[in-house]
Design an enzyme around this catalytic site. Structure first.
Site, short mmCIF file in Angstrom:
data_model
loop_
_atom_site.label_atom_id
_atom_site.label_comp_id
_atom_site.label_asym_id
_atom_site.label_seq_id
_atom_site.Cartn_x
_atom_site.Cartn_y
_atom_site.Cartn_z
N SER A 126 -1.35 1.61 7.99
CA SER A 126 -1.55 1.18 6.61
C SER A 126 -0.88 2.14 5.63
CB SER A 126 -3.04 1.02 6.31
OG SER A 126 -3.25 0.42 5.06
N ASP A 184 0.87 -1.93 -0.34
CA ASP A 184 0.95 -0.74 0.50
C ASP A 184 1.87 -1.07 1.68
OD1 ASP A 184 -0.75 -2.46 1.82
OD2 ASP A 184 -2.15 -0.91 2.48
N ARG A 188 -2.91 -4.50 1.00
CA ARG A 188 -3.53 -4.12 -0.28
C ARG A 188 -2.58 -4.46 -1.42
NH1 ARG A 188 -7.23 1.17 0.42
NH2 ARG A 188 -7.63 1.01 2.66
N GLU A 208 -12.94 -5.33 -1.96
CA GLU A 208 -13.47 -3.98 -1.99
C GLU A 208 -12.68 -3.18 -3.01
OE1 GLU A 208 -13.12 -2.16 1.83
OE2 GLU A 208 -10.94 -2.32 1.90
#
Length: 605
Positions: A157, A314, A319, A415
């Site tokens: 990630s 990302d 994200r 989130e």
């Protein structure tokens, strides 16, 4: 290699190193270990061979390098062998269902993915191996489309360039949760001896068990994106200019296709960050969550191009970050909670336009415990249900599945760490679909003479200001972290004697939930309802004035994170709320974390 005599002074270590030399096939890794041996670096060797990179709920993630405690070919082979045996023993028709495997642009990602596919194929299991780099959300998406037994994404990630990871999804399309992680770890430990067939990546592409899902999945994914477009003419006619960065990751090609699919004009590309580059040369941390420091090049290009909105993924494109230019010419980087509020509102709007007669009582939105409660406030007024889960999309994805089995519809989940799930086609965070939905929302608002910031203000005026202050401190010593949290649990010198307030009682604490120990004083039996994890630290304090504070450790980074949100009523004085929040957060950091006493390192701004 012809094994040389190894004598570190520790017989157990010697045998571990000999075993590793026997199994390892990577000459570069071998040379590194030989160098450590020649220099007598016994502590380093002990760390590499006595500790094993443990398989957890996020799979594997760690630094690349030799030994058993780092990511390398041998550890991947051992992991692949264990996972494959677990799948064979757990899922009856795994061979026919197959397993999807994808990878990002990091060093060794393709190699690790091919080793994984080779093991699956050697065991007679169909391997849907992507032929090119792909976004992480394409793996859970493919599982659902092809009804696969599992999925594996090789990615770390937004971690530093020296790291890599091995992320596992189950046949339900969500990240694995316990007990799968512990059982897979057990199977790995029982299948450590690497088979010759596990190394043979040359046979993958000739095998009848191999299939490249990329073209078909891309077509289906973008068709699904199109199905939720409610204002195609608005998208087509919008004059807004978007600037986009892939942050040296996989996103550019896929976001380009997404804009085209929903009829938006092409965005302006940050060329220096357009192509995958495992060195991440232009950013200190390849993480758009870091804010302006990660968006320097994007801001520079947007200013030059007269573009008012920046979108950033990302490196594995799960994200999304977004920034807008304010009237003063400054750039505002939206927090995850602010984007959550905007996307939550937009997903309700889309749903109501597509389904005007819908019963909102059967619809749900989810957020993690450390995210804003803005969706809860929206739900009370709009009639949909809101639930919170533990931190991480593995929990939100699996909860969404449970709800859908009950014939409920999950519109949105998010989130605060800029992860967003728009709809239920991908049961994980998806930076591509989220980027397109933000762009569509911006285009729609523009027809009303509004900006994203204007809409956010409208949302807060209607549902109440939800202001937050989230950050972290860096701590590389696990014992120090444990001491900090144990002090909070024994504040008065006895178990469960948590703090009762801050600033000498000016702000009192009414609720305490400790998801490490399972304590929750708001429940009749003081037992927490949400799942408990003894392996991670997490305590939530609720203050009498409505502030909710959560302190937790990160599962992948040496950080103590803190999350603070103060919820106001519609029309309440925002400046007063901000002043109270600032005062309380400063006190919480000073009194609970004690950075100077504990030698914590502040986050770089």
């Amino acid at each position: 290699m012809a094994l040389r005599s190894i004598n570190t002074g520790d017989g157990n270590l010697d045998s571990k190193i000999v075993e590793w030399f026997k199994w390892n096939k990577d000459p570069k890794a071998e040379n590194e270990i030989l160098e450590y041996l020649d220099k007598g670096q016994i502590k380093v060797l002990s760390k590499l061979f006595f500790k094993r990179l443990e398989f957890g709920t996020a799979g594997l993630r760690g630094r690349m390098g030799p030994g058993y405690s780092q990511m390398n070919d041998l550890v991947i082979v051992q992991t692949g062998q264990g996972l494959t045996k677990y799948l064979i023993n757990t899922i009856l028709d795994v061979a026919q269902k197959g397993v999807v495997v994808g990878y990002d642009g990091r060093y060794n990602s393709k190699r690790f993915a091919e080793l994984t596919a080779a093991i699956l194929i050697a065991n007679g299991i169909k391997a849907y191996l992507f032929s090119k780099i792909c976004p992480t959300p394409f793996i859970p998406y493919t599982i659902l489309k092809y009804k696969c037994a599992a999925g594996i994404m090789v990615t770390a990630s937004h971690n530093p360039k020296d790291d890599n990871g091995y992320k596992v999804y189950w046949e339900n399309g969500a990240q694995i949760i316990s007990p799968h992680d512990k059982q897979i770890q057990s199977y790995i430990l029982n299948n450590l001896v690497p088979l010759e067939s596990s190394w043979d990546v040359s046979q993958i592409y000739e095998s009848s068990y191999y299939k490249d899902p990329r073209d078909d999945i891309m077509q289906q994914y973008y068709e699904d994106l199109q199905n939720d477009v409610i204002y195609p003419a608005v998208n087509r006619d919008s004059t807004l200019k978007f600037t986009y960065t892939a942050m040296h990751g996989v996103g550019h090609e896929y976001m380009t296709a997404a804009f085209e699919a929903v009829n938006l004009k092409p965005f302006i590309t940050v060329e220096e960050q357009k192509l995958p580059d495992p060195e991440f040369p232009t950013v200190k941390f390849p993480n758009p969550e870091e804010g302006k420091s990660a968006l320097d090049l994007s801001i520079k290009l947007a200013d030059k191009s007269d573009s008012s909105i920046i979108l950033a993924n990302d490196p594995d494109a799960d994200r999304l970050a977004c920034a807008t230019k304010t009237e003063s010419g400054e750039w505002h980087v939206f927090s995850g909670n602010e984007l959550g509020a905007l996307l939550g509102w937009w997903m309700i709007h889309i749903h109501q336009v597509l389904h005007p007669d819908v019963d909102m009582r059967k619809t749900y939105m989810l957020a993690s415990t450390v995210s804003s409660k803005i969706l809860a406030s929206m739900g009370k007024k709009e009639g949909f249900n809101f639930e919170e889960t533990l931190t991480g999309f593995k929990w939100m994805g699996n909860r969404a599945i449970e709800l859908m089995k009950e014939d409920k519809e999950v519109l949105f989940a998010y989130e605060e760490a800029i992860g967003f799930m728009c709809g239920s086609n991908v049961l994980d965070k998806d930076g591509i679909s989220a980027g397109v939905r933000v762009a569509e929302l911006a285009a729609y608002l523009d027809t009303l003479g509004l900006t994203l910031s204007d809409k956010l203000e409208e949302i807060y005026e209607e549902y109440g200001h939800h202001i937050s202050d989230n950050s972290y401190w860096i701590c590389h010593d696990p014992d120090t972290i444990k001491t900090i949290f144990e002090r909070l649990r024994n504040y008065a010198g006895r178990p469960n004697s948590y703090p009762v307030g801050i600033l000498k009682g000016k702000y009192t604490i009414t609720g305490i939930r400790d998801l490490t120990t399972g304590y929750d004083n708001s429940k009749p039996d003081s037992k927490a309802v949400l799942p408990v994890s003894k392996s991670s630290q997490m305590i939530t304090f609720t203050f009498k004035n409505g502030l909710v504070t959560t302190l937790r450790t990160s599962g992948t980074e040496p950080k103590i994170k803190y999350y603070n949100e103060l919820c106001g009523s519609p029309g309440e004085d925002l400046n007063k709320l901000k002043s109270v929040l600032s005062e309380m957060v400063s006190a919480i950091v000073a009194e609970f974390l004690q950075p100077e006493v504990n030698g914590l390192v502040a986050r770089e701004e």
